[in-house]
Design a protein around this motif. Sequence first.
Motif, PDB file in Angstrom:
ATOM      1  N   THR A  72       0.797  -1.228   0.039  1.00 21.73           N
ATOM      2  CA  THR A  72       0.051  -0.239  -0.049  1.00 21.73           C
ATOM      3  C   THR A  72       0.844   1.430  -0.105  1.00 21.73           C
ATOM      4  N   ASP A  73       0.541   2.304  -0.637  1.00 19.90           N
ATOM      5  CA  ASP A  73       1.491   3.423  -0.773  1.00 19.90           C
ATOM      6  C   ASP A  73       1.411   4.299   0.540  1.00 19.90           C
ATOM      7  N   ASP A  74       0.718   4.044   1.521  1.00 20.00           N
ATOM      8  CA  ASP A  74       1.024   4.558   2.738  1.00 20.00           C
ATOM      9  C   ASP A  74       2.219   3.909   3.447  1.00 20.00           C
ATOM     10  N   LEU A  75       2.593   2.866   2.889  1.00 16.99           N
ATOM     11  CA  LEU A  75       3.933   2.080   3.447  1.00 16.99           C
ATOM     12  C   LEU A  75       4.973   2.272   2.487  1.00 16.99           C
ATOM     13  N   MET A  76       5.270   3.205   1.499  1.00 13.27           N
ATOM     14  CA  MET A  76       6.282   3.207   0.718  1.00 13.27           C
ATOM     15  C   MET A  76       7.567   3.103   0.957  1.00 13.27           C
ATOM     16  N   GLU A  77       7.830   3.997   2.047  1.00  9.41           N
ATOM     17  CA  GLU A  77       9.092   4.009   2.744  1.00  9.41           C
ATOM     18  C   GLU A  77       9.737   2.708   3.245  1.00  9.41           C
ATOM     19  N   VAL A  78       8.536   1.992   3.995  1.00  7.55           N
ATOM     20  CA  VAL A  78       8.910   0.682   4.287  1.00  7.55           C
ATOM     21  C   VAL A  78       9.107  -0.325   3.187  1.00  7.55           C
ATOM     22  N   ARG A  79       8.559  -0.216   2.233  1.00  9.60           N
ATOM     23  CA  ARG A  79       8.483  -1.151   1.122  1.00  9.60           C
ATOM     24  C   ARG A  79       9.821  -0.947   0.479  1.00  9.60           C
ATOM     25  N   ILE A  80      10.368   0.377   0.250  1.00 15.96           N
ATOM     26  CA  ILE A  80      11.612   0.647  -0.694  1.00 15.96           C
ATOM     27  C   ILE A  80      12.762   0.164   0.186  1.00 15.96           C
ATOM     28  N   LYS A  81      12.621   0.521   1.416  1.00 16.04           N
ATOM     29  CA  LYS A  81      14.056   0.108   2.024  1.00 16.04           C
ATOM     30  C   LYS A  81      13.710  -1.440   2.373  1.00 16.04           C
ATOM     31  N   GLY A  82      12.697  -2.161   2.594  1.00 14.70           N
ATOM     32  CA  GLY A  82      12.501  -3.514   2.555  1.00 14.70           C
ATOM     33  C   GLY A  82      13.070  -4.221   1.393  1.00 14.70           C
ATOM     34  N   ALA A  83      12.817  -3.630   0.109  1.00 14.22           N
ATOM     35  CA  ALA A  83      13.311  -4.152  -1.049  1.00 14.22           C
ATOM     36  C   ALA A  83      14.899  -3.955  -1.349  1.00 14.22           C
ATOM     37  N   MET A  84      15.421  -3.117  -0.451  1.00 15.35           N
ATOM     38  CA  MET A  84      16.981  -2.935  -0.809  1.00 15.35           C
ATOM     39  C   MET A  84      17.762  -4.362  -1.035  1.00 15.35           C
ATOM     40  N   PRO A  85      17.781  -5.571  -0.054  1.00 13.61           N
ATOM     41  CA  PRO A  85      18.517  -6.586  -0.158  1.00 13.61           C
ATOM     42  C   PRO A  85      18.471  -7.172  -1.393  1.00 13.61           C
TER      43      PRO A  85
END
Length: 548
Positions: free
Chosen positions: A439-452
């Motif tokens: 969900t877009d309201d968790l975009m920061e979480v999603r992007i940082k979680g995708a880093m690895p």
Amino acid sequence: MADDFVIEPLPTYLEIPAVKADAMRGAGPFKSNAEFQNPLGFPGEKVDNWQQVAIDKMGELKSKYRSVQVFLDACVKCGACTDKCHYFLGSSDPKNMPVARQDLFRSVYRRHFTFAGKYFPKLVGAKELDDEMLDDWYNYFHQCSQCRRCSVFCPYGIDTAEISMAAREVMDSVGVGQKYCNQILGKAITIGNNLGLPEPALRDTLLDLEEEIEEETGVAVKYPLDVKGAEILLITPSADFFAEPHIDGFIGYGKVFHQDGVSWTMSSYASEGANFGMFIGSYDVMRKAALRIRKAALDLEVSRVMVGECGHAWRVAYSFWNTLTGVGAGAVANDEFALKLQNQLDSRYPQPQHIIEYTHNLIQQGRIQFDKSANDERVVTFHDSCNVARASNMGGIPNGQFILPREVIKAVCNNYVDMQRESIMESTFCCGGGGGLLTDDLMEVRIKGAMPRMQALKAVEKSDAVNTLVAICAICKSQFSKVLPKFDFDPYMIVSAHQLVSEAIIMDKPQTDETEIKTEIETEIKTEIETEIETEINDKTDETVKID
């Protein structure tokens, strides 16, 4: 979460980050309201006596699910899980360490359900469930995608996903639920799919798709809906009906079914494979969604149930449908509908079956052929989706969930490489958007979680010129479409496995015999003659009128 945040350059090697306390502290995702809570049986807003309701619910869960209590009691805080969570690696927030996230729940559990916690709370880190703790629960348990990577490395086998699910169920029970998951669940339970598509809209979508495929290929590939007596009932994620790159995989399903000549159908009553009930930890809600599939299978009198490319849909089907609905075996003895379904389904096939298993079997038998050169512009790698990799199997062979997708991909393309071994298969990194976080309201979480995952992808891009990332999960594909450009990748490099199948499969063109050709020619000649006669008559009529 803040609207503006820094996306750090991808590191050459993954390292344990320096801890940044409260780096991801915030309000969490948008909260649900009565419109979405009540249809699922949850309070519409936070109840007055919420602390007591929450503690009572915790007591119910620890008794109902033995695993929850075992996981809460077993942890010795050895730290083996610390650097295994992609959200901690990407955010540096210590509360995203799996052990620390568990402790948000465990500290309350110890306060109310252990002797030491009741009488010596400070000695064992026991804490009350107050407003501040509830805020931390809501925020950080929605920074867990329930991917279960930490459990692979835990010497005690503790599954943080189980704790996250339990915490979310407790929060829903007091009226503090997540809007994204609960809104989607409401649509799935009342309409039959996550988009809320009614039958006419779904039928029109499928008809449009048929026209597009026939125009492109010259082959009349059908997408049947509500066909009684078909052999296969296909249950697939809603994204397959309309969104890129999902729909290209959906086209591949249809081509495979068409080429095999099997009868199949979808159900307008239960077209949805995804089941977000698992994300919120509610067995009851998960069962409501699953029972729609059972009813569809019974009503349409199918003999096989098949699941499309969706990671958690396959996990729910593979691990839970047997007891939720009786697809397979395992339902209670007095469940007449489960028994009826078990008698109806064809025992010669896995029940349920994944579309990858089906296509793989056809490839092994030589029943479908491919032109692999159709994908020669691609250098392909594969992302093992968490719920497939760590919570299911395929093909009835050890590690089949890793073997079968790769063999299907290699059967349709010439250029394939794997990412680093420590980032795939049972150790795969999450896409960063699973577990109800897409969900877009968790975009920061999603992007940082995708880093690895992005770091591993960047490595094979540099070493092997990889330009195509394949996934067999709708959430993974949606997540990657959004986060790939944030790390300087082409957003269109993410594709479905069955998109590659679709591009390479050799379709039999309809054969026209001599009689049909002769009839067509005669019809054309007859039409031309009639047109000429009609034109001549009209011309003579015009001349007569002029003379008069």
